[in-house]
Design an enzyme around this catalytic site. Structure first.
Site, PDB file in Angstrom:
ATOM      1  N   GLU A   1       0.818  -1.216   0.000  1.00  0.00           N
ATOM      2  CA  GLU A   1       0.000   0.000   0.000  1.00  0.00           C
ATOM      3  C   GLU A   1       0.857   1.273   0.000  1.00  0.00           C
ATOM      4  OE1 GLU A   1      -2.624  -0.594   3.361  1.00  0.00           O
ATOM      5  OE2 GLU A   1      -3.973  -1.829   2.162  1.00  0.00           O
TER       6      GLU A   1
ATOM      7  N   GLU B   1      -6.414  -8.360   0.438  1.00  0.00           N
ATOM      8  CA  GLU B   1      -6.851  -8.522   1.817  1.00  0.00           C
ATOM      9  C   GLU B   1      -8.359  -8.333   1.897  1.00  0.00           C
ATOM     10  OE1 GLU B   1      -4.711  -5.842   4.349  1.00  0.00           O
ATOM     11  OE2 GLU B   1      -2.766  -6.367   3.478  1.00  0.00           O
TER      12      GLU B   1
END
Length: 506
Positions: A120, A269
């Site tokens: 990220e 995720e």
């Protein structure tokens, strides 16, 4: 999702409702004070029919345990290394030391199929420190894999937060999805590398966080997969009955707008915590996971991305050493407790066989540490214990929130006691605590018993802390989640909240 963890990519072939479903994943984190032996965890993965594992880091013991199993493995590169990997020579050395040495093409080696370059990196909290190095790092890693003769079977990608795309206020529907303007150039760089090497686009999606940060404005049922009475309608008549489909199709629209409409999307995720919040509990987690498994088993996909969906559940185990800055639920994402016991039955294959436990886990004796009845002042004691053990179940909305102050203090000292492997001097607290063989659990609050671990904390006594202890984590009866300024919050501040709430209520 700003967190740090070792991620497991649990992919299995599901046979459910007559369908073969491919692509169910799970993240396996290791930010824990006590870790289970990797060989035993791998046995559990095999027993559960798990075919793929995704790791954030490259723990040698874990990788050696996976060698020769045929399990597909995704390893990771930390954000701290991205700047160094702009140098092609550093990337080549990294691939040699972390991929090639494990002989991924050998039946006896580690079947490494994916490399996650950073995690990220476009979060706004990073303030562009990684924006211009992620693409070159990705390219250099993939080139190094190609040069090593591994590029056909091992692909590099960048796990991204869902805050990289959104829909505009004037067209707040999935079909209006586009990528953030401030990262469009570096993201296009990444997309070109992924496309050239036939690698997947990876994004993390959390319906729980849309609900959590929605502050009552987000439709509860929309976070699950049971259908809603008021579907979200796109401009072309397509209807959405769950948050996941809407999020995934917003991503698909953004990719199409950038010229990559056929690029494979993997969900890096996806999960639901079991404690630490009103919405974070075992009942809702079971509802979410069973609904998602059923969703995948049907093989229908989303309206704009029909077919099998590859998604990595987050996570395999609870991680008691994670930061709770995003919320007190951060230490409770596991499908399993940290002792390797499943939290609820979950049938991954449609054969009425639920998750099995990690083998060979030896629980400690059935004894607990509790506060003595005559103790009235718990503040310093709890500060000390909770700074060294996970006390998040005591916070508002959590499983132990209804305990009285004395019982909360007992929970805290017991957590510390178990963390220290029930050592004799870890239940003293200057004579204010004592060991009991009577289980102090009550209601929804479980006073856990520890287990023997190869990575247990060094034994430490239990003195009271000094009054100037500065990094206390002890919760009080009025504790609440820290104000979010975190990776998970950022993902849904733009996409999950303003986008989805606007669809329903604007």
């Amino acid at each position: 999702m700003g967190k740090l963890l070792v991620n497991v990519f649990l992919v299995t072939f599901l046979v459910f409702l007559g369908h073969n479903v491919e692509g169910l994943g799970v993240n396996w984190g290791d930010i824990s004070s006590h870790k289970l032996p990797p060989k035993d965890v791998v046995k559990m993965l095999q027993e559960n029919g798990i075919k793929k594992v995704k790791l954030f880091n490259n723990d040698e013991t874990i990788l050696n345990a996976l060698a020769g199993t045929g399990i597909e493995v995704m390893i990771g590169i930390s954000n701290q290394l991205l700047k160094d990997l702009v140098n092609p020579d550093v990337a080549k050395k990294w691939v040699k030391e972390n991929v090639t040495r494990y002989e991924p093409k050998s039946p006896k080696g580690v079947n490494i199929t994916l490399v996650g370059v950073g995690n990220e990196p476009f979060l706004r909290d990073y303030k562009d420190t990684l924006t211009n190095v992620t693409g070159p790092a990705l390219e250099n890693i993939q080139n190094a894999l190609n040069d090593a003769g591994l590029g056909d079977t091992t692909k590099a990608t960048v796990p991204l937060n869902a805050d990289v795309y959104l829909s505009p206020n004037w067209n707040p529907v999935p079909s209006g999805g586009f990528f953030r303007a401030d990262i469009i150039d570096p993201l296009n760089y990444i997309l070109k590398v992924l496309n050239k090497n036939k690698a997947p686009f990876m994004v993390n999606i959390y319906p729980f966080l849309s609900l959590f940060y929605g502050n009552g404005a987000f439709p509860f049922d929309y976070a699950f997969f049971d259908g809603v009475s008021n579907p979200l309608k796109d401009k072309d008549g397509v209807e959405y009955t769950n948050c996941f489909d809407a999020n995934l199709d917003t991503c698909a629209a953004a990719l199409a707008g950038a010229g990559y409409g056929n690029m494979t999307i993997m969900v890096g995720e996806m999960g639901w915590p079991t404690d630490g919040n009103n919405y974070g509990n075992v009942t809702l987690a079971e509802k979410f996971y069973k609904g998602f498994v059923s969703y995948l088993a049907k093989g229908k996909g989303s309206p704009r991305r029909p077919g099998n969906v590859e998604a990595y559940l987050f996570a395999l185990f609870d991680e008691d050493r994670k930061s709770t800055l995003p919320g007190n639920f951060e230490t409770h994402w596991g499908l399993y407790y940290d002792d390797g016991t499943p939290k609820f039955p979950l049938d991954l294959h449609g054969n009425k066989k639920t998750l099995v436990s990690v083998p060979n886990v030896e629980k400690l004796s059935k004894k607990w540490c509790v506060i003595k009845p005559d103790v009235k002042n718990f503040t310093d004691l709890m500060t000390y214990a909770c700074d060294r053990a996970d006390c998040t179940p005591l916070t508002n909305g959590s499983s132990c929130q209804n305990l009285n102050d004395a019982a909360k203090a007992s929970y805290a000292v017991n957590a510390y006691f178990q963390n220290n492997q029930q050592k004799d001097d870890s239940c003293n607290f200057e004579g204010k605590a004592t060991v009991t063989t009577k289980d102090p659990s009550q209601g929804t609050c479980n006073f856990t018993i520890g287990f023997k671990s190869l990575t247990s904390l060094s034994p430490s006594p239990s003195p009271l802390p000094s009054s100037d202890h500065s990094d206390s984590k002890a919760p009080s009866s009025s504790s609440s989640s820290t104000s979010p300024s975190t990776p998970k919050f950022l993902a849904f501040a733009s996409m999950g909240i303003s986008f989805l709430v606007s669809l329903f209520f604007m």
